[in-house]
Write a protein that holds these residues in place. Structure first.
Motif, short mmCIF file in Angstrom:
data_model
loop_
_atom_site.label_atom_id
_atom_site.label_comp_id
_atom_site.label_asym_id
_atom_site.label_seq_id
_atom_site.Cartn_x
_atom_site.Cartn_y
_atom_site.Cartn_z
N TRP A 105 0.84 -1.20 0.00
CA TRP A 105 0.00 0.00 0.00
C TRP A 105 0.87 1.25 0.00
O TRP A 105 1.89 1.32 0.69
N TRP A 106 0.42 2.28 -0.75
CA TRP A 106 0.96 3.63 -0.59
C TRP A 106 0.17 4.30 0.53
O TRP A 106 -1.06 4.27 0.54
N VAL A 107 0.87 4.94 1.48
CA VAL A 107 0.22 5.64 2.59
C VAL A 107 0.85 7.02 2.70
O VAL A 107 2.04 7.14 2.97
N GLN A 108 0.03 8.06 2.48
CA GLN A 108 0.54 9.43 2.51
C GLN A 108 -0.29 10.27 3.48
O GLN A 108 -1.52 10.28 3.41
N TYR A 109 0.41 10.95 4.39
CA TYR A 109 -0.24 11.78 5.39
C TYR A 109 -0.09 13.25 5.01
O TYR A 109 1.00 13.69 4.64
N PHE A 110 -1.19 14.01 5.14
CA PHE A 110 -1.21 15.43 4.83
C PHE A 110 -1.70 16.20 6.05
O PHE A 110 -2.57 15.70 6.80
#
Length: 278
Positions: A229-234
């Protein structure tokens, strides 16, 4: 729920332009917190009782520790509308493109999900209320990915991506359901834009997209490689603050925590009391 993009953003040593002064990000100023839903106080008593019966059965199943599912598709429209008002919308939204077309929305009660499946023509095929940590369709769809992929061509500027790709392919092939997540934090590695593009070309985009709202947003997407999985936090300004790749059944940030699940059962009891007082 509308589909949202999962951009691959350069983030890490060597990926940002040099600056003479430190540019601190603005502090987030909003955070999602629990608040009781609202509903139509003028609802017909029979409609109100029918909606309460569904929620009561759900609450009882949750307190018993059961994996509760209730099909809503055959209920009268005014009962479904009242259930919608009573459960509201929570932090996590999921879009599954294959197999089938599923829209999954967490309610304001953590661990209580609305799972809707649509045909290619947009007709609703099922409308399920499901109490669980996350509906199993999420992992099932992510597992439809391949178990091996080919490495893209090596272009100028690529540094660490091939080694990361090899590590993730190996971890994916050895992963078994229930294993702890293997996380590669790209934000802490020297990753060039060419490195990130290389990984994106290798993994591609899978069948599951997840948006978790809270203290900022977390955007998650499955890849073509099973369990990766790609997991990106903003932050609340929509600026990326953490960029990771995880080998796991489903990233933990998308799951309802056990303590939240138990608390939701208690809050449903309180909410039923409010509804039945009217």
């Amino acid at each position: 729920m509308r589909e949202f993009p999962i951009p691959v953003v350069a983030f890490g040593v060597g990926s940002q332009p040099e600056e003479e002064s430190v540019d601190y990000l603005p502090l987030p100023h909003e955070m999602t917190t629990f608040s009781l839903p609202v509903y139509n106080l003028e609802a017909d008593p029979k409609v109100l009782e029918a909606a309460c019966a569904v929620i009561e059965n759900l609450r009882a199943a949750m307190q018993a520790g059961n994996d509760a599912r209730f099909e809503l598709l055959g209920l009268p429209a005014n009962v479904i509308e009242l259930i919608n008002q009573s459960l509201g919308h929570g932090e996590v939204s999921v879009l599954i493109r294959e197999p089938g077309n599923l829209h999954i929305q967490e309610t304001v009660f953590a661990g209580v999900w609305r799972v809707q499946e649509f045909s290619g023509q947009g007709t609703m095929l099922r409308d399920t209320l499901h109490a669980c940590f996350i509906p199993p369709e999420v992992q099932q769809s992510a597992l439809s990915g391949v178990t091996g992929i080919s490495a893209p061509p090596l272009n100028q500027g690529i540094m660490n991506a091939p080694a990361i790709l090899n590590e993730l392919i190996e971890r994916s092939s050895k992963h078994q359901s229930g294993h702890n997540a293997h996380v590669i934090n790209l934000s802490l590695l020297p990753m060039s834009p060419e490195d990130l593009q290389y990984l994106f070309e290798a993994f591609g985009t899978g069948t599951v997209s997840i948006l978790s709202r809270g203290y900022g947003n977390c955007r998650i997407t499955s890849t073509r490689l099973a369990n990766v999985w790609w997991v990106q936090y903003f932050n609340s300004m929509d600026q990326i603050i953490l960029n990771t790749i995880e080998v796991v059944d489903v990233p933990e940030v998308a799951l309802a925590a056990n303590e939240d699940y138990q608390e939701s059962a208690e809050r449903l009891s309180e909410w039923l009391g409010v509804m039945r007082e009217q």
